[in-house]
Design an enzyme around this catalytic site. Structure first.
Site, PDB file in Angstrom:
ATOM      1  N   ASP A  24       0.852  -1.204   0.000  1.00 12.87           N
ATOM      2  CA  ASP A  24       0.000   0.000   0.000  1.00 12.87           C
ATOM      3  C   ASP A  24       0.888   1.255   0.000  1.00 12.87           C
ATOM      4  O   ASP A  24       0.831   2.082   0.926  1.00 12.87           O
ATOM      5  CB  ASP A  24      -0.960   0.017   1.195  1.00 12.87           C
ATOM      6  CG  ASP A  24      -0.240   0.076   2.545  1.00 12.87           C
ATOM      7  OD1 ASP A  24      -0.872   0.542   3.532  1.00 12.87           O
ATOM      8  OD2 ASP A  24       0.940  -0.306   2.622  1.00 12.87           O
ATOM      9  N   ASP A  77       6.715   1.260   2.091  1.00 13.69           N
ATOM     10  CA  ASP A  77       6.458   0.302   1.007  1.00 13.69           C
ATOM     11  C   ASP A  77       7.319   0.659  -0.203  1.00 13.69           C
ATOM     12  O   ASP A  77       7.860  -0.214  -0.886  1.00 13.69           O
ATOM     13  CB  ASP A  77       5.001   0.347   0.555  1.00 13.69           C
ATOM     14  CG  ASP A  77       3.999   0.105   1.654  1.00 13.69           C
ATOM     15  OD1 ASP A  77       3.799   1.008   2.482  1.00 13.69           O
ATOM     16  OD2 ASP A  77       3.435  -1.001   1.697  1.00 13.69           O
ATOM     17  N   ASN A 112      -2.505   2.868   3.465  1.00 16.38           N
ATOM     18  CA  ASN A 112      -1.942   4.166   3.882  1.00 16.38           C
ATOM     19  C   ASN A 112      -2.718   5.328   3.258  1.00 16.38           C
ATOM     20  O   ASN A 112      -2.970   6.349   3.891  1.00 16.38           O
ATOM     21  CB  ASN A 112      -0.482   4.263   3.435  1.00 16.38           C
ATOM     22  CG  ASN A 112       0.420   3.400   4.280  1.00 16.38           C
ATOM     23  OD1 ASN A 112       0.266   3.326   5.504  1.00 16.38           O
ATOM     24  ND2 ASN A 112       1.345   2.706   3.643  1.00 16.38           N
ATOM     25  N   THR A 152       2.769  -6.051   2.673  1.00 16.55           N
ATOM     26  CA  THR A 152       3.195  -4.940   3.530  1.00 16.55           C
ATOM     27  C   THR A 152       2.104  -3.887   3.704  1.00 16.55           C
ATOM     28  O   THR A 152       2.382  -2.722   4.017  1.00 16.55           O
ATOM     29  CB  THR A 152       4.458  -4.254   2.957  1.00 16.55           C
ATOM     30  OG1 THR A 152       4.130  -3.691   1.674  1.00 16.55           O
ATOM     31  CG2 THR A 152       5.613  -5.228   2.837  1.00 16.55           C
ATOM     32  N   PHE A 168      -0.857  -0.721  12.424  1.00 19.76           N
ATOM     33  CA  PHE A 168      -1.731  -0.193  11.377  1.00 19.76           C
ATOM     34  C   PHE A 168      -2.220  -1.247  10.374  1.00 19.76           C
ATOM     35  O   PHE A 168      -3.408  -1.300  10.060  1.00 19.76           O
ATOM     36  CB  PHE A 168      -1.030   0.949  10.619  1.00 19.76           C
ATOM     37  CG  PHE A 168      -1.886   1.460   9.484  1.00 19.76           C
ATOM     38  CD1 PHE A 168      -1.652   1.056   8.190  1.00 19.76           C
ATOM     39  CD2 PHE A 168      -2.970   2.301   9.743  1.00 19.76           C
ATOM     40  CE1 PHE A 168      -2.465   1.504   7.148  1.00 19.76           C
ATOM     41  CE2 PHE A 168      -3.787   2.742   8.713  1.00 19.76           C
ATOM     42  CZ  PHE A 168      -3.538   2.343   7.409  1.00 19.76           C
ATOM     43  N   ASN A 169      -1.332  -2.075   9.814  1.00 21.13           N
ATOM     44  CA  ASN A 169      -1.755  -2.986   8.741  1.00 21.13           C
ATOM     45  C   ASN A 169      -2.856  -3.937   9.207  1.00 21.13           C
ATOM     46  O   ASN A 169      -3.780  -4.253   8.461  1.00 21.13           O
ATOM     47  CB  ASN A 169      -0.566  -3.807   8.231  1.00 21.13           C
ATOM     48  CG  ASN A 169       0.356  -2.988   7.364  1.00 21.13           C
ATOM     49  OD1 ASN A 169      -0.040  -1.942   6.835  1.00 21.13           O
ATOM     50  ND2 ASN A 169       1.598  -3.423   7.235  1.00 21.13           N
ATOM     51  N   HIS A 209       9.698  -0.205   8.336  1.00 24.22           N
ATOM     52  CA  HIS A 209       8.897  -1.409   8.558  1.00 24.22           C
ATOM     53  C   HIS A 209       8.945  -2.372   7.355  1.00 24.22           C
ATOM     54  O   HIS A 209       9.400  -3.495   7.461  1.00 24.22           O
ATOM     55  CB  HIS A 209       7.425  -1.029   8.814  1.00 24.22           C
ATOM     56  CG  HIS A 209       7.203  -0.058   9.916  1.00 24.22           C
ATOM     57  ND1 HIS A 209       7.327  -0.385  11.255  1.00 24.22           N
ATOM     58  CD2 HIS A 209       6.844   1.252   9.890  1.00 24.22           C
ATOM     59  CE1 HIS A 209       7.045   0.678  11.997  1.00 24.22           C
ATOM     60  NE2 HIS A 209       6.758   1.679  11.199  1.00 24.22           N
ATOM     61  N   ASP A 210       8.449  -1.915   6.217  1.00 27.64           N
ATOM     62  CA  ASP A 210       8.227  -2.821   5.086  1.00 27.64           C
ATOM     63  C   ASP A 210       9.506  -3.372   4.452  1.00 27.64           C
ATOM     64  O   ASP A 210       9.524  -4.553   4.064  1.00 27.64           O
ATOM     65  CB  ASP A 210       7.366  -2.119   4.023  1.00 27.64           C
ATOM     66  CG  ASP A 210       5.981  -1.764   4.573  1.00 27.64           C
ATOM     67  OD1 ASP A 210       5.337  -0.861   4.025  1.00 27.64           O
ATOM     68  OD2 ASP A 210       5.561  -2.392   5.563  1.00 27.64           O
TER      69      ASP A 210
HETATM   70  O1  RIB Z   1       2.610  -0.109  10.877  1.00 29.58           O
HETATM   71  C1  RIB Z   1       3.454   0.050   9.780  1.00 29.58           C
HETATM   72  C2  RIB Z   1       2.790  -0.370   8.518  1.00 29.58           C
HETATM   73  O2  RIB Z   1       1.652   0.454   8.270  1.00 29.58           O
HETATM   74  C3  RIB Z   1       3.686  -0.203   7.281  1.00 29.58           C
HETATM   75  O3  RIB Z   1       3.379  -1.187   6.336  1.00 29.58           O
HETATM   76  C4  RIB Z   1       3.310   1.150   6.755  1.00 29.58           C
HETATM   77  O4  RIB Z   1       3.489   1.265   5.342  1.00 29.58           O
HETATM   78  C5  RIB Z   1       1.842   1.195   7.079  1.00 29.58           C
HETATM   79  O5  RIB Z   1       1.164   0.565   6.019  1.00 29.58           O
HETATM   80 CA    CA Z   2       2.760  -0.586   4.080  1.00 30.58          CA
END
Ligand code: RIB
Ligand code: CA
Length: 330
Positions: free
Chosen positions: A29, A34, A59, A145, A187-188, A261-262
């Site tokens: 996303d 990402d 996102n 991701t 979040f994801n 993160h990703d």
């Molecule tokens: O919490 C981090 C995740 O949420 C990552 O994948 C970032 O791109 C958001 O999508």
């Molecule tokens: Ca992401």
């Protein structure tokens, strides 16, 4: 004035063992981190045969995540890889975005443009099913991701893909770290908890990179400056994206380096020894308004050898950045 301490970056790790090339579907996303994960994947054709990039709302809205993936693909010079747009919204809950963390465009302050090549025909969920069914069992790996909506839809469309796919490497969830979108959710998973529940109860082999491990891999000023010295379009774009994230980390969170993160998901596919995994049982809260999207990660298993989910607990952050720098320089 004290010179900023230049972190001695670890020497680039040996190239991955160059075992068989991984056939990869990358669901994302984009999204600032990402985008960096996409650059890392696009720069690794000798390790990753990217069958398709699939995108979903997360996102930012679905039209923007698809466009952003095409922008990153063009900067990386990888228009050979098809992009398929997917879910416009989560399975059940109302849509939720990541607010300021990725900027209005979803790519921070990176100049956006109408990419020369757009998305291909075919909904992401259908393409995921078709690609997995067209390859021999165990051949296709999925990197995820963003919200897991496309993957859950694909599993519902064709349940046979669960046993047929190789494994799913997912950025999502939190155990020790607590949440980053609510007190108890990452979040994801929060963006589509019902889709995450479908995936984690499917029996598919999953390797999960939650905040516990991604918070160990931060683009601190020295690491960001090192990327900014690399004069390739992908590295310059990545430095721009990281500077945006670091400014938000400083202003909103009070930290000095945003977690990447990703890219951890792709780095693991390229160099698994840079991460430590632990077998677990993982379930997602889908009903409690207070705990919606919480990942309950249970290590106390009667027989860990039967676990289908592995939770990443440690990362060699210096080596992850050394790998990222080496690939962005290509
Ligand atoms: O919490 C981090 C995740 O949420 C990552 O994948 C970032 O791109 C958001 O999508
Ligand atoms: Ca992401």
């Amino acid at each position: 004035m004290r010179r900023p301490m230049r972190r001695r970056l670890a020497p680039a790790p040996d190239p991955p063992d160059n075992g068989p090339v991984t056939k990869l579907i990358f669901d994302c996303d984009p999204g600032v981190d990402d985008a960096i994960a996409l650059f890392l994947a696009f720069a690794s054709p000798q390790d990753l045969e990217i069958l398709a990039i699939t995108t979903a709302a997360g996102n930012v809205a679905a039209d923007l995540t698809a466009r952003n993936a095409a922008i990153i693909r063009q900067i990386a010079g990888r228009e050979d890889v098809p992009i398929h747009a997917g879910a416009q919204r989560p399975l059940v809950r109302p849509p939720v975005g990541a607010g300021d963390f990725h900027g209005e465009s979803g790519l921070g302050t990176l100049p956006t443009f109408q990419p020369a090549k757009g998305v291909a025909a075919g909904h992401a969920a259908n393409v995921i099913v078709d690609l997995i069914m067209a390859h021999a069992p165990g051949q296709v790996t999925i990197a995820a991701t963003g919200a897991l909506t496309n993957l859950a839809l694909a599993m519902r469309l064709e349940p046979a893909i669960v046993a047929r796919l190789g494994q799913i490497a997912i950025m999502g969830g939190a155990r020790r770290e607590g949440g980053n979108i609510t007190a108890s959710a990452e979040f994801n998973i929060y963006a589509d908890p019902h889709a995450a529940d479908v995936v984690f109860t499917s029996g598919a082999k999953c390797v999960v990179f939650g905040l516990d491990v991604t918070h160990q891999v931060r683009a601190d000023p020295a690491r960001t400056a090192a990327i900014a010295t690399i004069k390739t379009p992908a590295a310059q774009a990545s430095a721009n994206l990281l500077e945006f994230s670091n400014a938000l980390e400083r202003d909103i969170v009070g930290g000095t380096g945003a977690p990447i993160h990703d890219p951890c998901v792709i780095a693991w596919l390229l160099a698994p020894r840079l991460f430590t995994l632990r077998p677990c049982a993982l379930r997602v809260e889908t009903a409690s308004p207070l705990m919606l999207g919480h990942t309950a990660v249970e290590f106390r298993l009667a027989d860990p050898s039967t676990a289908t989910v592995q939770w990443a607990t440690r990362a060699d952050a210096d080596s992850v950045f050394a790998l990222l720098n080496e690939r962005l320089a290509r």
